[in-house]
Design a protein around this motif. Sequence first.
Motif, PDB file in Angstrom:
ATOM      1  N   VAL A  79       3.078   0.226   1.994  1.00 55.82           N
ATOM      2  CA  VAL A  79       2.066   1.051   1.326  1.00 55.82           C
ATOM      3  C   VAL A  79       2.785   2.183   0.599  1.00 55.82           C
ATOM      4  O   VAL A  79       3.568   2.917   1.215  1.00 55.82           O
ATOM      5  CB  VAL A  79       1.046   1.624   2.329  1.00 55.82           C
ATOM      6  N   ALA A  80       2.547   2.303  -0.705  1.00 53.96           N
ATOM      7  CA  ALA A  80       3.145   3.371  -1.511  1.00 53.96           C
ATOM      8  C   ALA A  80       2.186   4.542  -1.597  1.00 53.96           C
ATOM      9  O   ALA A  80       0.977   4.358  -1.761  1.00 53.96           O
ATOM     10  CB  ALA A  80       3.463   2.855  -2.915  1.00 53.96           C
ATOM     11  N   VAL A 134       1.526  -2.164  -1.819  1.00 55.72           N
ATOM     12  CA  VAL A 134       0.129  -1.867  -2.130  1.00 55.72           C
ATOM     13  C   VAL A 134      -0.032  -0.359  -2.260  1.00 55.72           C
ATOM     14  O   VAL A 134       0.447   0.398  -1.396  1.00 55.72           O
ATOM     15  CB  VAL A 134      -0.809  -2.400  -1.022  1.00 55.72           C
ATOM     16  N   TYR A 135      -0.664   0.081  -3.343  1.00 59.68           N
ATOM     17  CA  TYR A 135      -0.953   1.515  -3.475  1.00 59.68           C
ATOM     18  C   TYR A 135      -1.935   1.945  -2.395  1.00 59.68           C
ATOM     19  O   TYR A 135      -2.890   1.201  -2.084  1.00 59.68           O
ATOM     20  CB  TYR A 135      -1.586   1.809  -4.833  1.00 59.68           C
ATOM     21  N   ASP A 136      -1.732   3.129  -1.863  1.00 56.41           N
ATOM     22  CA  ASP A 136      -2.707   3.640  -0.894  1.00 56.41           C
ATOM     23  C   ASP A 136      -4.073   3.845  -1.548  1.00 56.41           C
ATOM     24  O   ASP A 136      -5.118   3.744  -0.891  1.00 56.41           O
ATOM     25  CB  ASP A 136      -2.208   4.925  -0.235  1.00 56.41           C
ATOM     26  N   VAL A 145      -5.294   2.418  -9.193  1.00 56.78           N
ATOM     27  CA  VAL A 145      -5.052   1.448  -8.118  1.00 56.78           C
ATOM     28  C   VAL A 145      -4.151   0.337  -8.638  1.00 56.78           C
ATOM     29  O   VAL A 145      -4.201  -0.042  -9.805  1.00 56.78           O
ATOM     30  CB  VAL A 145      -6.372   0.859  -7.584  1.00 56.78           C
ATOM     31  N   ASN A 146      -3.321  -0.206  -7.734  1.00 55.12           N
ATOM     32  CA  ASN A 146      -2.400  -1.261  -8.142  1.00 55.12           C
ATOM     33  C   ASN A 146      -1.725  -1.839  -6.911  1.00 55.12           C
ATOM     34  O   ASN A 146      -1.839  -1.306  -5.796  1.00 55.12           O
ATOM     35  CB  ASN A 146      -1.348  -0.719  -9.115  1.00 55.12           C
ATOM     36  N   ALA A 147      -1.013  -2.929  -7.121  1.00 57.44           N
ATOM     37  CA  ALA A 147      -0.152  -3.540  -6.108  1.00 57.44           C
ATOM     38  C   ALA A 147       0.887  -4.350  -6.860  1.00 57.44           C
ATOM     39  O   ALA A 147       0.710  -4.672  -8.038  1.00 57.44           O
ATOM     40  CB  ALA A 147      -0.950  -4.428  -5.160  1.00 57.44           C
ATOM     41  N   TYR A 148       1.980  -4.674  -6.196  1.00 61.95           N
ATOM     42  CA  TYR A 148       2.999  -5.499  -6.835  1.00 61.95           C
ATOM     43  C   TYR A 148       3.895  -6.111  -5.766  1.00 61.95           C
ATOM     44  O   TYR A 148       3.882  -5.691  -4.603  1.00 61.95           O
ATOM     45  CB  TYR A 148       3.833  -4.698  -7.844  1.00 61.95           C
ATOM     46  N   HIS A 189      -2.523 -12.293  -7.339  1.00 59.59           N
ATOM     47  CA  HIS A 189      -2.013 -12.231  -8.718  1.00 59.59           C
ATOM     48  C   HIS A 189      -0.524 -11.897  -8.718  1.00 59.59           C
ATOM     49  O   HIS A 189       0.267 -12.539  -9.419  1.00 59.59           O
ATOM     50  CB  HIS A 189      -2.798 -11.176  -9.506  1.00 59.59           C
ATOM     51  N   GLU A 190      -0.138 -10.908  -7.931  1.00 55.57           N
ATOM     52  CA  GLU A 190       1.269 -10.500  -7.899  1.00 55.57           C
ATOM     53  C   GLU A 190       2.154 -11.580  -7.288  1.00 55.57           C
ATOM     54  O   GLU A 190       3.301 -11.765  -7.707  1.00 55.57           O
ATOM     55  CB  GLU A 190       1.408  -9.188  -7.121  1.00 55.57           C
TER      56      GLU A 190
END
Length: 419
Positions: free
Chosen positions: A233-234, A258-260, A243-246, A277-278
Amino acid sequence: MTPRGWAVVTLVGLVVLLIASSALLVPWHRPPAPRADQLAALRELPAADVARSRAFHAALRPGSYGALLVGLLIALVLGLTPLGGKLVDLVSRPFGEHWIAQATLGGLAVVLVADLVTLPFAAWRHAVVDRYGLSTQSWGGWGLDLLKSYAVSAVIGAVALLGFYAVTRFAPRWWWALGAAGAAVLVVLLSFVLPVLVEPVFNRFTPMEAGPLRTELMALAERDRVPVRDVLVADASRRTRAVNAYVSGFGPTRRIVVYDTLLREATPDEVTSVVAHELGHAKDQDVLAGTLTGALGAAAAVTAFYLLGFWGGLLRAAGVDSIAQPRAFALLFAVVAVVGLVSTPAQALLSRRVEARADAHALDLTGDPATFEAMQRRLATVNLADPDPPRWEYLYSASHPSTVERMAAARAYARGEGR
């Protein structure tokens, strides 16, 4: 054959390889999402949210395009006049104008001038993002991030400049070949190193606590046959509400991030949809494909720089004797700026195709088009994305399909199309 002849042959070969790799690695066959579905999706989005997103982007445009044009202008002024060479001489004079000082300090000075000239536009952007509530960062935090970015860029830039001009100095006839190989290797190296060493400079990462969501994300990666080491978790919320994730890293360093903010704003199913998706990018080796393309492009650029050195009028305009000398760095900087401006639409097109494939992968992996569409609505609302941007802007710089395109793709999938 002379070095110049070999350089021409090499450049042609690299360009052919670039075209071939783009043709083979980029998914060109997928049809666009039906426009009727896009318009239907747009009508269903809250009108107030759409208006707010469009107002946000309208407020950003003067700063974004102002920075683009002013940055290009300063690059041309420094590169196509003797000013760039004089700046290199000025900063290296305390060191006797030694070539190492010219190469490193002079090159960094040229880049710094361009950054400082466009700094007001970056501040403009932060002010707009703050005014619309997307930023959670104070001016002090923003400035600190800026300094960190400058520091990281300076270290990487100094190493690259020193290496490049050392090669031009000690291999004057064949520097283009060694430089092209070195540039390609540097691109590959940075692709592996940056996620591990640079990401922690800007964010703190903590393992996601044990629970149903972590279990589901790890199971999703296993089902997709994409090995990941962990789910992190970033702490993105200390600078943004976006919001985002990668998926970051390669092999043993690969992890889901994963963004907090995503955990706060989205449902667990929506988080899973974003991560799917990522994982698609990792499954299709998109980072490796991009690294290969970048390495070929870097090698081609160095070779092209060498051939530009035979254009006497260009050298006279810059006030230099050879394109291989550190005083000519501003000229190279100007060429890169022009090429970057011209190539942006092509890069954006390639990126949109790759992102569309990752969307299709997420739909196939989760089999849940309804959640995918709901997540696209949430992304557009929270991130203030224009769901259907102006066509000219979309074609020039959009790196992802628009929100309505992605929603339309989910609807087509739900009907059994594109599977």
